[in-house]
Design an enzyme around this catalytic site. Structure first.
Site, PDB file in Angstrom:
ATOM      1  CG  HIS A 251      -3.295  -0.963  -3.347  1.00 49.37           C
ATOM      2  ND1 HIS A 251      -3.979   0.203  -3.136  1.00 49.37           N
ATOM      3  CD2 HIS A 251      -3.002  -1.451  -2.115  1.00 49.37           C
ATOM      4  CE1 HIS A 251      -4.086   0.420  -1.835  1.00 49.37           C
ATOM      5  NE2 HIS A 251      -3.508  -0.569  -1.197  1.00 49.37           N
TER       6      HIS A 251
ATOM      7  CB  SER B 144      -0.961   0.045   1.179  1.00 48.28           C
ATOM      8  OG  SER B 144      -0.728  -0.916   2.134  1.00 48.28           O
TER       9      SER B 144
ATOM     10  CG  ASN C 121      -4.585   4.142   0.799  1.00 49.67           C
ATOM     11  OD1 ASN C 121      -5.732   4.017   1.256  1.00 49.67           O
ATOM     12  ND2 ASN C 121      -3.743   3.136   0.722  1.00 49.67           N
TER      13      ASN C 121
ATOM     14  CD  GLU D  88      -5.422   2.861  -6.006  1.00 51.97           C
ATOM     15  OE1 GLU D  88      -5.562   4.057  -6.252  1.00 51.97           O
ATOM     16  OE2 GLU D  88      -4.965   2.442  -4.926  1.00 51.97           O
TER      17      GLU D  88
HETATM   18  N1  LIG Z   1      -4.742  -4.536   5.673  1.00 49.46           N
HETATM   19  C1  LIG Z   1      -5.146  -3.701   4.735  1.00 49.46           C
HETATM   20  O1  LIG Z   1      -6.191  -3.034   4.874  1.00 49.46           O
HETATM   21  C2  LIG Z   1      -4.370  -3.566   3.452  1.00 49.46           C
HETATM   22  C3  LIG Z   1      -5.004  -3.004   2.336  1.00 49.46           C
HETATM   23  C4  LIG Z   1      -4.307  -2.933   1.115  1.00 49.46           C
HETATM   24  C5  LIG Z   1      -2.989  -3.378   1.062  1.00 49.46           C
HETATM   25  N2  LIG Z   1      -2.387  -3.909   2.174  1.00 49.46           N
HETATM   26  C6  LIG Z   1      -1.007  -4.418   2.028  1.00 49.46           C
HETATM   27  O2  LIG Z   1      -1.081  -5.841   1.878  1.00 49.46           O
HETATM   28  C7  LIG Z   1       0.092  -6.450   2.443  1.00 49.46           C
HETATM   29  C8  LIG Z   1      -0.335  -7.459   3.498  1.00 49.46           C
HETATM   30  O3  LIG Z   1      -1.061  -6.784   4.512  1.00 49.46           O
HETATM   31  P1  LIG Z   1      -2.011  -7.559   5.539  1.00 49.46           P
HETATM   32  O4  LIG Z   1      -2.816  -6.502   6.210  1.00 49.46           O
HETATM   33  O5  LIG Z   1      -2.687  -8.695   4.846  1.00 49.46           O
HETATM   34  O6  LIG Z   1      -0.909  -8.148   6.555  1.00 49.46           O
HETATM   35  P2  LIG Z   1      -1.098  -9.318   7.638  1.00 49.46           P
HETATM   36  O7  LIG Z   1      -0.085  -9.029   8.687  1.00 49.46           O
HETATM   37  O8  LIG Z   1      -2.518  -9.483   8.014  1.00 49.46           O
HETATM   38  O9  LIG Z   1      -0.666 -10.640   6.836  1.00 49.46           O
HETATM   39  C9  LIG Z   1       0.632 -10.879   6.370  1.00 49.46           C
HETATM   40  C10 LIG Z   1       0.850 -12.380   6.356  1.00 49.46           C
HETATM   41  O10 LIG Z   1       2.058 -12.659   5.656  1.00 49.46           O
HETATM   42  C11 LIG Z   1       2.630 -13.792   6.272  1.00 49.46           C
HETATM   43  N3  LIG Z   1       3.973 -13.996   5.709  1.00 49.46           N
HETATM   44  C12 LIG Z   1       4.195 -14.793   4.644  1.00 49.46           C
HETATM   45  N4  LIG Z   1       5.494 -14.770   4.308  1.00 49.46           N
HETATM   46  C13 LIG Z   1       6.102 -13.965   5.173  1.00 49.46           C
HETATM   47  C14 LIG Z   1       7.448 -13.572   5.331  1.00 49.46           C
HETATM   48  N5  LIG Z   1       8.403 -13.989   4.502  1.00 49.46           N
HETATM   49  N6  LIG Z   1       7.716 -12.749   6.343  1.00 49.46           N
HETATM   50  C15 LIG Z   1       6.744 -12.308   7.169  1.00 49.46           C
HETATM   51  N7  LIG Z   1       5.447 -12.655   7.049  1.00 49.46           N
HETATM   52  C16 LIG Z   1       5.136 -13.481   6.061  1.00 49.46           C
HETATM   53  C17 LIG Z   1       2.453 -13.504   7.756  1.00 49.46           C
HETATM   54  O11 LIG Z   1       2.631 -14.659   8.534  1.00 49.46           O
HETATM   55  C18 LIG Z   1       1.010 -12.994   7.762  1.00 49.46           C
HETATM   56  O12 LIG Z   1       0.076 -14.043   7.918  1.00 49.46           O
HETATM   57  C19 LIG Z   1       0.939  -5.305   2.968  1.00 49.46           C
HETATM   58  O13 LIG Z   1       1.856  -4.945   1.972  1.00 49.46           O
HETATM   59  C20 LIG Z   1      -0.081  -4.196   3.197  1.00 49.46           C
HETATM   60  O14 LIG Z   1       0.506  -2.905   3.158  1.00 49.46           O
HETATM   61  C21 LIG Z   1      -3.061  -4.029   3.358  1.00 49.46           C
END
Ligand SMILES: NC(=O)c1ccc[n+]([C@@H]2O[C@H](COP(=O)([O-])OP(=O)(O)OC[C@H]3O[C@@H](n4cnc5c(N)ncnc54)[C@H](O)[C@@H]3O)[C@@H](O)[C@H]2O)c1
Length: 311
Positions: A140, A119, A191, A152
């Protein structure tokens, strides 16, 4: 031929993205570090698919078929070996992403597309260490990824035209609404728009113009109600550009221009009140089941998504 997808990270975003691919008929490998995390992700996918069955979006058979297309694994090499497209949804930490990309470049097919769900990182930063930058792109998704239509797409000048075109097609094929940015800017489009609006919402709250509930009601029953179907630029055309010229000339000097998060948020974070995840934030959630609230939100989003699909 069935598209084979791999989703790396099964957290908030990854499990929803995997669900979208499975519903579109792709076979999906969903990877995470521990079986326990994958078990939770599968439960969340099952709950979400069941909601779609209850809301008549999906048949029970389609739900079972979608679930059967998802393979859970803690073996990264296995997860990506056959994948045509790989979506990365691991935490927003640049070193973690770089280490993962190095592994993906070693394990994946040479023509597999590698898409990041970042993000905040620019595509330039993400590919700084990549040996095959032409296959990297940002897709995204929005939370909850299984329900919000927008994706996006951000490319780099080194991303190949073929990868860009295939990505746009694939996002359409899974039933999502792709927007390809012409330039890579921090926060992309959504965003930036959201932050501009939230800055003003918290400024109104801090200056005592209204309380949180009233401010949220103005958004949900007024501006937000229109915005699901009419964007801000269309709104200017519909309202009359002469009118909007006056509105903006008169109001722009009045708006908040601070360059950091609002003090209200900062203080609550210091206290450990982080919102639904700790039971208290701007509102109190002490008497509410967060799961029930999220279930209700998903029902509402699903109905809105159905409505938006109607001609
Ligand atoms: N949460 C949101 O609202 C949102 C929205 C859009 C984009 N994002 C982006 O999506 C991505 C994931 O976000 P999220 O909210 O799903 O995170 P999250 O913390 O909920 O999930 C991440 C997962 O990745 C796993 N994982 C797999 N391989 C890994 C490694 N090598 N090292 C560490 N962890 C590992 C973790 O165990 C965890 O389950 C980020 O880049 C975030 O910025 C998040």
């Amino acid at each position: 031929m069935t598209t084979r997808a791999a989703v790396i990270g099964s957290g908030v975003m990854g499990h929803g993205i995997a669900q979208v691919y499975a519903m579109a008929g792709y076979s999906v490998s969903l990877y995470d570090l521990k079986d326990e995390l994958l078990g939770k992700a599968r439960q969340a996918i099952e709950r979400s698919l069941s909601l779609q069955v209850r809301e008549d979006v999906l048949t029970e058979q389609a739900k079972q078929e979608a679930l059967a297309r998802i393979t859970l694994t803690t073996n990264l090499q296995e997860a990506v070996a056959d994948a045509d497209l790989i979506t990365e949804a691991i935490p927003e930490v640049i070193d973690l992403k770089w280490t993962l990309f190095e592994q993906l470049e070693a394990y994946a097919k040479p023509d597999a597309i590698i898409a990041s769900n970042t993000s905040t990182f620019s595509i330039g930063r993400l590919i700084e260490k990549a040996k095959t930058p032409q296959r990297f792109i940002i897709t995204h998704f929005f939370n909850p990824a299984q329900l919000v239509p927008l994706v996006e797409i951000v490319r780099h000048e080194k991303t190949s035209e073929d990868v860009v075109q295939k990505t746009v097609e694939w996002i359409k094929q899974i039933g999502k609404s792709p927007v390809l940015l012409k330039k890579d800017v921090p926060g992309f489009i959504a965003n930036r728009l959201q932050t501009a609006l939230m800055r003003e919402a918290f400024s109104l709250l801090a200056s005592g113009v209204a309380d949180a509930h009233e401010i949220d009601t103005v958004m949900k029953d007024g501006i937000g109600f229109r915005w699901a179907f009419v964007g801000p630029i269309e709104t200017a055309d519909f309202g009359g550009l002469d009118t909007w010229q006056r509105v903006m000339d008169n109001l722009a000097p009045e708006l908040d221009k601070s360059e950091a998060a609002p003090a209200i948020i900062r203080k609550l974070v210091e206290k450990g009140d982080l919102g639904t995840k700790t039971g208290a934030g701007i509102y109190s959630y002490a008497d509410t089941s967060v799961d029930d609230r999220l279930q209700k939100r998903d029902e509402q989003f699903l109905r809105l998504a159905k409505q938006k699909r109607e001609p």
